[in-house]
Motif scaffolding. Structure first.
Motif, PDB file in Angstrom:
ATOM      1  N   GLY A 165       9.677  17.099  10.593  1.00 15.61           N
ATOM      2  CA  GLY A 165       8.580  16.498  10.116  1.00 15.61           C
ATOM      3  C   GLY A 165       7.502  17.416  10.042  1.00 15.61           C
ATOM      4  N   THR A 166       7.082  17.869  11.402  1.00 17.91           N
ATOM      5  CA  THR A 166       5.756  18.902  11.701  1.00 17.91           C
ATOM      6  C   THR A 166       5.857  20.127  10.957  1.00 17.91           C
ATOM      7  OG1 THR A 166       7.148  19.499  13.688  1.00 17.91           O
ATOM      8  CG2 THR A 166       5.179  17.849  13.930  1.00 17.91           C
ATOM      9  N   SER A 167       7.111  20.661  10.705  1.00 17.85           N
ATOM     10  CA  SER A 167       7.241  21.640  10.005  1.00 17.85           C
ATOM     11  C   SER A 167       6.735  21.911   8.558  1.00 17.85           C
ATOM     12  CB  SER A 167       8.691  22.358  10.102  1.00 17.85           C
ATOM     13  OG  SER A 167       9.026  22.429  11.436  1.00 17.85           O
ATOM     14  N   VAL A 168       6.908  20.544   7.989  1.00 25.71           N
ATOM     15  CA  VAL A 168       6.422  20.220   6.594  1.00 25.71           C
ATOM     16  C   VAL A 168       5.772  19.455   6.265  1.00 25.71           C
ATOM     17  CG1 VAL A 168       9.157  20.823   5.719  1.00 25.71           C
ATOM     18  CG2 VAL A 168       8.458  18.703   6.316  1.00 25.71           C
ATOM     19  N   LYS A 169       4.624  19.302   7.051  1.00 26.83           N
ATOM     20  CA  LYS A 169       3.579  18.291   7.365  1.00 26.83           C
ATOM     21  C   LYS A 169       2.631  18.401   6.057  1.00 26.83           C
ATOM     22  CE  LYS A 169       0.311  16.854  10.580  1.00 26.83           C
ATOM     23  NZ  LYS A 169      -0.445  17.358  12.159  1.00 26.83           N
ATOM     24  N   SER A 170       2.611  19.480   5.555  1.00 27.91           N
ATOM     25  CA  SER A 170       1.535  19.925   4.508  1.00 27.91           C
ATOM     26  C   SER A 170       1.748  20.801   3.591  1.00 27.91           C
ATOM     27  CB  SER A 170       0.160  20.442   5.063  1.00 27.91           C
ATOM     28  OG  SER A 170       0.598  21.587   5.767  1.00 27.91           O
ATOM     29  N   VAL A 171       1.452  20.819   2.251  1.00 29.50           N
ATOM     30  CA  VAL A 171       1.737  21.777   1.335  1.00 29.50           C
ATOM     31  C   VAL A 171       1.847  22.992   1.851  1.00 29.50           C
ATOM     32  CG1 VAL A 171       1.507  22.641  -0.731  1.00 29.50           C
ATOM     33  CG2 VAL A 171       1.337  20.185  -0.572  1.00 29.50           C
ATOM     34  N   ALA A 172       0.800  23.474   2.615  1.00 22.94           N
ATOM     35  CA  ALA A 172       0.750  24.882   3.220  1.00 22.94           C
ATOM     36  C   ALA A 172       1.878  25.028   4.392  1.00 22.94           C
ATOM     37  CB  ALA A 172      -0.521  24.875   3.927  1.00 22.94           C
ATOM     38  N   ARG A 173       2.096  24.053   5.167  1.00 22.05           N
ATOM     39  CA  ARG A 173       3.370  24.320   6.111  1.00 22.05           C
ATOM     40  C   ARG A 173       4.656  24.452   5.163  1.00 22.05           C
ATOM     41  NH1 ARG A 173       2.230  21.184  11.600  1.00 22.05           N
ATOM     42  NH2 ARG A 173       0.396  22.367  12.142  1.00 22.05           N
ATOM     43  N   ILE A 174       4.778  23.619   4.060  1.00 19.34           N
ATOM     44  CA  ILE A 174       5.978  23.767   3.433  1.00 19.34           C
ATOM     45  C   ILE A 174       5.999  25.212   2.671  1.00 19.34           C
ATOM     46  CG2 ILE A 174       7.100  23.063   1.043  1.00 19.34           C
ATOM     47  CD1 ILE A 174       6.199  20.273   1.931  1.00 19.34           C
ATOM     48  N   ARG A 175       4.952  25.753   2.365  1.00 19.00           N
ATOM     49  CA  ARG A 175       4.966  27.164   2.009  1.00 19.00           C
ATOM     50  C   ARG A 175       5.218  28.246   2.812  1.00 19.00           C
ATOM     51  NH1 ARG A 175       3.098  30.270  -2.489  1.00 19.00           N
ATOM     52  NH2 ARG A 175       3.201  28.297  -3.900  1.00 19.00           N
ATOM     53  N   ASN A 176       4.921  27.937   4.067  1.00 22.97           N
ATOM     54  CA  ASN A 176       5.555  28.639   5.093  1.00 22.97           C
ATOM     55  C   ASN A 176       6.872  28.655   5.417  1.00 22.97           C
ATOM     56  OD1 ASN A 176       5.419  30.134   7.968  1.00 22.97           O
ATOM     57  ND2 ASN A 176       5.614  28.015   8.782  1.00 22.97           N
ATOM     58  N   MET A 211       7.651  14.458   5.215  1.00 23.65           N
ATOM     59  CA  MET A 211       6.196  15.260   5.863  1.00 23.65           C
ATOM     60  C   MET A 211       5.873  14.399   6.979  1.00 23.65           C
ATOM     61  SD  MET A 211       5.030  16.184   1.905  1.00 23.65           S
ATOM     62  CE  MET A 211       3.508  17.096   2.559  1.00 23.65           C
ATOM     63  N   GLY A 212       5.482  15.024   7.995  1.00 20.85           N
ATOM     64  CA  GLY A 212       4.722  14.555   8.981  1.00 20.85           C
ATOM     65  C   GLY A 212       5.287  13.177   9.295  1.00 20.85           C
ATOM     66  N   ASP A 213       4.038  12.128   9.546  1.00 21.09           N
ATOM     67  CA  ASP A 213       4.344  10.936   9.789  1.00 21.09           C
ATOM     68  C   ASP A 213       4.692   9.965   8.662  1.00 21.09           C
ATOM     69  OD1 ASP A 213       4.156  11.625  12.471  1.00 21.09           O
ATOM     70  OD2 ASP A 213       1.689  10.750  12.150  1.00 21.09           O
ATOM     71  N   THR A 214       5.239  10.571   7.670  1.00 20.78           N
ATOM     72  CA  THR A 214       5.360   9.707   6.371  1.00 20.78           C
ATOM     73  C   THR A 214       6.468   8.519   6.624  1.00 20.78           C
ATOM     74  OG1 THR A 214       5.284  11.708   5.158  1.00 20.78           O
ATOM     75  CG2 THR A 214       6.514   9.842   4.054  1.00 20.78           C
ATOM     76  N   THR A 215       7.437   8.713   7.280  1.00 23.80           N
ATOM     77  CA  THR A 215       8.339   7.791   7.512  1.00 23.80           C
ATOM     78  C   THR A 215       7.914   6.548   8.504  1.00 23.80           C
ATOM     79  OG1 THR A 215      10.006   9.390   7.661  1.00 23.80           O
ATOM     80  CG2 THR A 215      10.776   7.379   8.250  1.00 23.80           C
ATOM     81  N   ASP A 216       7.059   6.804   9.395  1.00 24.84           N
ATOM     82  CA  ASP A 216       6.209   5.763  10.191  1.00 24.84           C
ATOM     83  C   ASP A 216       5.471   4.995   9.038  1.00 24.84           C
ATOM     84  OD1 ASP A 216       7.199   6.370  12.800  1.00 24.84           O
ATOM     85  OD2 ASP A 216       5.741   7.927  12.822  1.00 24.84           O
ATOM     86  N   TYR A 217       4.670   5.604   8.258  1.00 28.88           N
ATOM     87  CA  TYR A 217       4.083   5.305   7.257  1.00 28.88           C
ATOM     88  C   TYR A 217       4.691   4.085   6.623  1.00 28.88           C
ATOM     89  CZ  TYR A 217       0.849   4.724   3.064  1.00 28.88           C
ATOM     90  OH  TYR A 217       0.482   4.291   2.236  1.00 28.88           O
ATOM     91  N   LEU A 218       5.663   4.549   5.807  1.00 29.71           N
ATOM     92  CA  LEU A 218       6.720   3.567   5.049  1.00 29.71           C
ATOM     93  C   LEU A 218       7.350   2.468   5.765  1.00 29.71           C
ATOM     94  CD1 LEU A 218       8.666   6.549   3.408  1.00 29.71           C
ATOM     95  CD2 LEU A 218       6.794   5.379   2.256  1.00 29.71           C
ATOM     96  N   VAL A 219       7.525   2.597   7.162  1.00 26.02           N
ATOM     97  CA  VAL A 219       7.942   1.411   7.693  1.00 26.02           C
ATOM     98  C   VAL A 219       6.806   0.324   8.082  1.00 26.02           C
ATOM     99  CG1 VAL A 219       8.568   0.743  10.632  1.00 26.02           C
ATOM    100  CG2 VAL A 219       9.767   2.964   9.285  1.00 26.02           C
ATOM    101  N   LYS A 220       5.729   1.048   8.320  1.00 26.42           N
ATOM    102  CA  LYS A 220       4.525   0.289   8.452  1.00 26.42           C
ATOM    103  C   LYS A 220       4.098  -0.543   6.951  1.00 26.42           C
ATOM    104  CE  LYS A 220      -0.290   0.861   8.960  1.00 26.42           C
ATOM    105  NZ  LYS A 220      -1.294   1.985   9.028  1.00 26.42           N
ATOM    106  N   LEU A 221       4.204   0.195   5.706  1.00 24.18           N
ATOM    107  CA  LEU A 221       4.130  -0.572   4.746  1.00 24.18           C
ATOM    108  C   LEU A 221       5.070  -1.790   4.418  1.00 24.18           C
ATOM    109  CD1 LEU A 221       3.657   2.165   1.931  1.00 24.18           C
ATOM    110  CD2 LEU A 221       1.875   0.648   3.035  1.00 24.18           C
TER     111      LEU A 221
END
Ligand code: ASP
Ligand code: MG
Length: 406
Positions: free
Chosen positions: A8-19, A40-50
């Protein structure tokens, strides 16, 4: 062919995805590549929260449908980016990858992978961008593999496809003798045996999911842990213990603060009691570790203590209280102030003095040990949470883990 996995941290943003896309594209110039990504990043935590906001107890089927979207976002974005960089890439969800799982939701195990579609794309020269953490059950419903499950997807794909290596890219350079945030002098381990890694992953090392390590061991797969942000670094390679050039007595020390202990007091000492207690916990999917049963002087009753994840405490306590009632036990005790400090080493069993030295040094530091358990390659102590960081440092020093390792 090779499998790469980015967390998740490696693909946290579009910029990191480009890397990441840059790294993947470079690898794909050498060999066919399947790349597995997490959300991406904490997306799964966010989805669990939703989900928690939408319903008190979200239905597993719908929860999985929701959680799986996290990886759909990152795979689609990575495939687009790769295409933009001039590579041929295609994203595939769990079901498109042909990954079938058990039907149980939010913690399904992989049953089978039908690799035809992946192989077809690879033969056509595509980079396959695979969604981690998900599959499909026999009904055709979306399932997820449990939190952190993308590592397992990567290793399972590597095994099914006969990959020569599975590179797990994360935000650290590999596996260390201790958490470098806690022990600045901790050293990177160039190699570690599957067995040691499995124990480490189970008792707190966060780099690799234990189920992934287990699968790697079963298939004798070459797995490397590497750093997305320092890709030239060799990282840590998992190998069979017999292939390791040296056997260290102690390879590392870990701490797991997400612990609690439960005790059922004065339960009758009759056949079937432990089966009943742990059967009811298992039916609620509560994982149990460090079980200690001790008898009272008259030998008609026992106390049984064990450790669990702190987050499991409410449900485990409820189950145990019911069991205590049924079995005529005296009651249940819970202790939330628990942290598990462990040492791991392939040759621990041959060195009986190691355990004694570990306990002695904790005693000298005034750290009380609440529970102890040992296996062939691990010694764990439950200590008070406030003592846990100090315990890790003291033990790291005791075994000179900051010395240069081969
Ligand atoms: N995205 C999932 C999680 O956060 C799976 C993974 O990251 O491995 O648990
Ligand atoms: Mg994650």
């Amino acid at each position: 062919m090779i499998v790469q996995k980015f967390g998740g941290t490696s693909v946290k943003s579009v910029a990191r995805i480009r890397n990441v896309a840059g790294l993947v594209k470079r690898a794909a110039e050498q060999a066919p590549v399947v790349v597995v990504v997490s959300a991406m990043g904490d997306t799964t935590d966010y989805l669990v929260k939703l989900a928690g906001q939408a319903a008190v107890a979200p239905h597993g089927r719908e929860l999985d449908a929701l959680l799986a979207t996290g990886e759909q976002i990152s795979t689609a974005l990575l495939a687009m980016t790769l295409t933009d960089l001039g590579a041929r890439a295609v994203s595939l969800t769990g079901s498109q990858l042909g990954i079938t799982t058990e039907s149980i939701h939010t913690a399904a195990r992989i049953v089978d992978i039908r690799t035809e579609r992946i192989n077809r794309y690879l033969e056509e020269g595509f980079i396959v961008v695979a969604a981690g953490f998900q599959g499909m059950n026999e009904k055709g419903d979306i399932t997820t593999l449990g939190r952190g499950g993308s590592d397992t997807t990567a290793v399972a794909l590597a095994a099914a496809l006969g990959a020569s290596v599975c590179d797990i890219y994360t935000d650290v350079s590999g596996v260390y003798t201790a958490d470098p945030n806690l022990v600045p002098t901790a050293k990177l381990l160039k190699e570690i045996s599957y067995e040691e890694m499995l124990e480490m992953a189970r008792v707190g090392a966060q780099v690799l999911h234990p189920r992934a390590v287990e699968l790697a061991r079963k298939h004798h797969l070459r797995v490397r842990v590497r750093n997305t942000f320092d890709p030239e670094h060799g990282g840590t390679t998992l190998t069979g213990a017999d292939e390791m050039e040296l056997s260290r007595t102690v390879s590392g020390v870990t701490v797991d603060r997400d612990q609690a202990t439960l005790t059922i007091l004065k339960v009758p000492d009759t056949p079937g009691v432990a089966g009943e207690v742990f059967g009811s916990l298992a039916s609620r999917r509560v994982g149990v570790d460090m079980i200690i049963q001790a008898f009272h002087r008259d030998r008609s009753v026992n106390d049984i203590s064990f450790t669990i994840r702190r987050s499991d405490l409410p449900s485990a306590r409820e189950v145990l209280e019911e069991a205590a009632c049924r079995l005529g036990a005296e009651g249940v005790l819970a202790d939330e102030d628990a942290a598990k400090v462990s040492i791991i080493g392939a040759a621990l069993m041959d060195q009986p003095e190691t355990a004694a030295r570990m306990f002695a040094v904790l005693g000298q530091a005034g750290i009380n040990i609440k529970m102890i358990s040992t296996s062939e390659i691990r010694i764990s102590c439950i200590v008070s949470e406030r003592d846990s960081n100090r315990a890790v440092r003291i033990i790291h020093d005791l075994f000179h883990l900051d010395d240069e390792q081969a």
